[in-house]
Enzyme design. Sequence first.
Site, short mmCIF file in Angstrom:
data_model
loop_
_atom_site.label_atom_id
_atom_site.label_comp_id
_atom_site.label_asym_id
_atom_site.label_seq_id
_atom_site.Cartn_x
_atom_site.Cartn_y
_atom_site.Cartn_z
N HIS A 168 2.11 19.83 -14.26
CA HIS A 168 3.22 19.72 -13.30
C HIS A 168 3.34 18.25 -12.93
CE1 HIS A 168 3.13 24.08 -11.49
NE2 HIS A 168 4.18 23.94 -12.29
N CYS A 264 0.35 20.68 -3.98
CA CYS A 264 0.74 22.00 -4.50
C CYS A 264 0.76 23.05 -3.39
CB CYS A 264 -0.25 22.49 -5.54
SG CYS A 264 -0.48 21.41 -6.93
#
Length: 703
Positions: A168, A264
Site C-alpha cells: 500500500h 493504517c
Amino acid sequence: MVSQIRFLMCAPDHYDVDYVINPWMEGNIHKSSRDRAVEQWNKLYNVIKNHAIVDLVAPEKGWPDMVFSANAGLVLGENVVLSRFLHKERQGEEPYFQQWFENNGFNVYTLPKDLPFEGAGDALLDREGRWLWAGYGFRSELDSHPYLAKWLDIEVISLRLMDERFYHLDTCFCPLANGYLLYYPGAFDSYSNRVIEMRVAPEKRIAIEEADAVNFACNAVNVDSIVIMNKASENLKSRLSEVGFQVIETPLTEFLKAGGAAKCLTLRVTEPIGDEIHAIASVESRVIRMEGHLLDAGLINRALDLIVEMGGSFQVLKFNLGEQRQSTSAAEVRVSAPSHEVMEEIISQLIDLGAVDLPQDERDTRLEPVIQAGVAPDDFYVSTIYPTEIRVNGEWLKVQNQRMDGAIAISTTANGIVAKCKLLRDLEIGDKVVVDVFGIRTVRKAESREQRNSQEFSFMSSGVSSERRVELVVEQVAWELRKIKDSGGKVVVTAGPVVIHTGGGEHLCRLVREGYVQGLLGGNAIAVHDMEQNLLGTSLGVDMKRGVAVRGGHRHHLKVINTIRRFGSIAKAVEAGVVKSGVMYECVKNNIPFSLAGSIRDDGPLPDTQMNLILAQQEYSKIIEGADMILMLSSMLHSIGVGNMTPAGVKMVCVDINPAVVTKLSDRGSIESVGVVTDVGLFLSLLTQQLDKLTSPYVANVG
Ligand code: ARG
C-alpha cells in the site's frame, strides 16, 4: 491543544491474523496477542486524541482487518471514494464503511465492480492540498485514478509500487506538513522516483533506509508538527526534528503482523479542499488490437507482461480464440499508463509485437519536420528490424530500407509519398519524421507453434553448445547454404581474425571458391592475418603448421601490410601474383565484394581498409542488401554492426566461443537467428565436410 482535525478509527475487538493477503501476514496466522493488540491500539488512540478528534466505526465480527480504517475509503471535503477491496477477505468491510460515511453526511462515490482501489491506504493527499498521490501495482488498479481525479476534482499523481512488502502506498510514503515528504525510495520504480523528485524539492525529501521502512516508519500519522509512528531510528528522529517535527513512538508490533501500523489504523476524515485545485489525471488509455497465434506463440502473454513490467495496466476487452490449430486469435486490449511518456514507451514496444490501434481509433501517423540536419524531432519513433507500415492520409504505406535504430522519414517524390528508415545523421532539413506512436504497425510473420518447435534455429542462451547441437546446426546451415546457392540467393560472411588463428581460413576459402559466399565483411585484421598466413606461413607471428611463435614473427604482419601498401590494394597484389592464396585472394579471384571497416587499433592500415566509419557503414549496408543469410564468424564488433543494419527475415548464424557475443545478438529476438558457442575453426571444418555430403542437392531432387 486539540485541533479540529478528525480521524476515524475502528477498535480491534475482532482483530486477528486470519488469512494471508500480504507478506507480513505469512507465518503469523493467529500469532498476534489480542490483549497486547488492544493495549497498543488504546495507546495509539490516546496519543491521537491528545492532538485531534477521534471518531469510531463499530468493529464487525468476521472482518478482522476492519481495524485498518485507512482502507475505508478516500475522503476529500464532503466527498469520499469508497474502497473496492482486491481480496475477497476484506470485501465484506465495504458496506459497514459505506454506512458510516453515509450516516456522517458524506457524499459516497463507488467505483465500478472489479476496479480495485483501497482508499487512503493507496491515496495520500499532499498536506498542502495541492494534489493527490495515488499508488498502484498491488492493491489498487491504475484505472481507478482517473475516477479519483474526476470525483474529487484534484490532480492525481500515479506512483507505482514495486516491493510487495510495501503493498500500500501508505506503507512507504507519508506526506508531511509544510511540503515535506517522508518516504522509502526503494519501494518505487524509477519512473515514479523521478516523478517524486520533480514534485518535491530535495530539501523537502526525507528518504529513509530499509531498516526504518520495515518498521513502518512511513506509516505515520502527521498532525501539524507531530509525527506518530511505531518506531524510528535515532537517525531518523533527529533528521525529522531538524526540520521541525517531533516523533512520538508508540509500539504497534501486533498490527505489524498483519502488515499495518499507525497510519493504517486511522483515516483522516477532515481533508480541506484547496482553492484553485482542479482535476488532472495523467493516466492515459488506448485500445490496441492483436492478431495471430496469440496463445501458441505466447504473444498475448508477452504483450500483457510487457504492459505491466513497463508500469502500465490493461483490461482485455475481447478475446476471440482461434479454435483450430492453424487458426489465429484476435484480442482487443485497453492499455493504461500513468503518463503520456510511459504510454508511448509501452505502445512502441507493443507495435514491435505486431499490435495496432483499433480501427475506430485509427489515426494518421504524426509527422514533424526536421529543423536541424542530422537531428530528429524529440519524440521520434525509433525503427525496429520488423517490416513497418505507417498511415499517411488514411493509407498504410510500407517503410523502405527497414533497419533498427533509425527514424522514419517521409518525402514526396514524383511517384507519390515515400517512407524510409533513415539514420539520424542522414536526416535532412525538410524531411518529415514520424513522431509518437500513432498510425504505426509492424508486420510480424505469424510464428505458430509448429514453426517455433521445428525451428532449431534459435539462439542459445549461454554456455558452450553441446557437440550434438553443433552438429545439428552445422547440418542445418549446410542445407540452407546449399539451398541459397542453388536458388541464386545471397550469403554474406562477417569474419574476425580468429577464423585464421583457429585454422578456419582454408575452409572459408573453399566456401568462397565454391560459390557459397556472395560478400565478405570484416576489419583490417582478418585480411592482414589471412595474407600473412599465405605469404609467410604465420598468423600474428605464430607458425600455423606447428602452432609455435616464430622468432621475430611479430614483425610479420607489418611486413605484409607494407607489401600490400606498395601495390596499392589487395586486388593489385593478387594480380601481381604476390598474394597467391587465402580468403582475400579467393574474394578477388571470384569477384566477391568485400569491405574492411577500420578501427582505432589498426596497424597500417591496409589500403583497402576504410578508416572513415560512416563510409564503412555505407559499404557494409550495400553489401548486405538483399542477403538471405549472414554467417557471423567470431567478430563481435562487425557482427553487431551488421545485426543493427539487417532487417527481420534474414537468417543469421552467429558462431563465437564467447557466449556473451552470441547472446548479445539474440537480443534481436527474431526466430531466424541461431547462435552456436564453439570454436570457429572447428565449425567451418564441420561445415565444409557436411557440404561435401550434400552432393545431390535436396532442393533439386525434391523441389
Ligand atoms: N492486513 C491488511 C491488508 O493486507 C493490512 C492493511 C494495512 N492498511 C494500510 N493502509 N496499509 O489489507
